[in-house]
Design a protein around this motif. Structure first.
Motif, mmCIF file in Angstrom:
data_model
loop_
_atom_site.group_PDB
_atom_site.id
_atom_site.type_symbol
_atom_site.label_atom_id
_atom_site.label_comp_id
_atom_site.label_asym_id
_atom_site.label_seq_id
_atom_site.Cartn_x
_atom_site.Cartn_y
_atom_site.Cartn_z
ATOM 1 N N LEU A 4 0.822 -1.203 0.000
ATOM 2 C CA LEU A 4 0.000 0.000 0.000
ATOM 3 C C LEU A 4 0.863 1.263 0.000
ATOM 4 N N LEU A 8 1.010 4.097 -2.814
ATOM 5 C CA LEU A 8 0.875 5.516 -2.488
ATOM 6 C C LEU A 8 1.983 6.328 -3.158
ATOM 7 N N VAL A 217 -5.708 3.311 -3.591
ATOM 8 C CA VAL A 217 -4.833 4.249 -2.878
ATOM 9 C C VAL A 217 -4.048 5.109 -3.870
#
Length: 264
Positions: A4, A8, A217
């Motif tokens: 994640l 990002l 994300v």
């Protein structure tokens, strides 16, 4: 580094570079060389996140075009956006289906950065020689569509750079107006590309393998950073040249070529 967090970072990179003439695709490929490869759906969809930012930045202009269809000038501008998009679609889809593109490795991207940077320096000088103009001609609309295809074939070229400087060379040398037209053409172009990639993924049965949380994300990060970046860029180019971006491209490309093993 978690998946994640990596997503990002990639979303932030996309949002920062999609509208600057330094190639978002090139920067993503370089980043993924070290952070890990992502799917075509991931890369194209987060570009759509950055394009969503454009719809927010130009929301008043888009509303003006949508409600001003009865006015000849607004209708003409919309038709030219449509023509540029159709040129990209009609020429670009066969190119994609035939696989006509350079390998997505660092060395071709580095060369595209260097050559594109040098071309920007020359093109901006040539574009400024003509009288100031905000007029989007049919020739410019077609050329912008073809420039988008060129950027897709040569990773590292930069869609915005190829299209903006093509428009400037053909007479649209007021930078904010050239950027506006190119960015508005990018809205249907990138949303269509994302939809096509999603359809391909579903039909090929790869939807279950996609990191949907990471994609979400990255999409959100690209939207937020893209919004901030394009607002800054439009203010910057109103009174500044593109020269720093050109030299950045040349410097980054040269550093990659010098530091990258052959074939990397």
């Amino acid at each position: 580094m978690t998946d994640l967090f990596t997503a990002l970072l990639l979303g932030i990179i996309e949002g920062l570079t999609e509208f600057l003439p330094i190639s978002s695709t090139g920067h993503l490929l370089i980043a993924q060389h070290w952070l890990g490869q992502r799917s075509d759906l991931f890369n194209i969809s987060i570009q759509a996140g950055a394009i969503l930012a454009i719809t927010l930045v130009y929301r008043e202009r888009l509303w003006q075009l949508a409600t001003g269809w009865g006015a000849a000038a607004e209708r003409d501008y919309l038709l030219k956006i449509a023509v540029a998009f159709l040129v990209t679609a009609v020429v670009g889809l066969p190119v994609r289906l035939l696989g006509w593109e350079l390998p997505e490795t660092v060395t071709p991207v580095a060369w595209a950065l260097v050559i594109g940077g040098a071309w920007m320096l020359v093109a901006e000088r040539l574009g400024e020689r003509g009288p100031p103009s905000e007029s989007v001609t049919w020739k410019i609309a077609i050329a912008v569509g073809l420039a988008q295809v060129l950027a897709g074939v040569f990773p590292g070229t930069s869609r915005s750079a190829a299209a903006i400087f093509m428009a400037m060379l053909l007479g649209l040398n007021r930078k904010p107006k050239a950027a506006e037209f190119v960015f508005l053409v990018g809205i249907p172009t990138m949303f269509a590309a994302s939809g096509y990639a999603l359809l391909e993924t579903v039909l090929e049965g790869g939807a279950g393998d996609e990191d949907w949380a990471g994609l979400a994300v990255a999409f959100a990060a690209a939207t937020v950073t893209g919004f901030a970046t394009v607002r800054w860029l439009l203010g910057y180019i109103a009174s500044h040249r593109f020269t720093p971006f050109a030299w950045y491209r040349i410097g980054l490309g040269a550093a990659l070529l010098l530091g990258m093993p052959a074939g990397g």
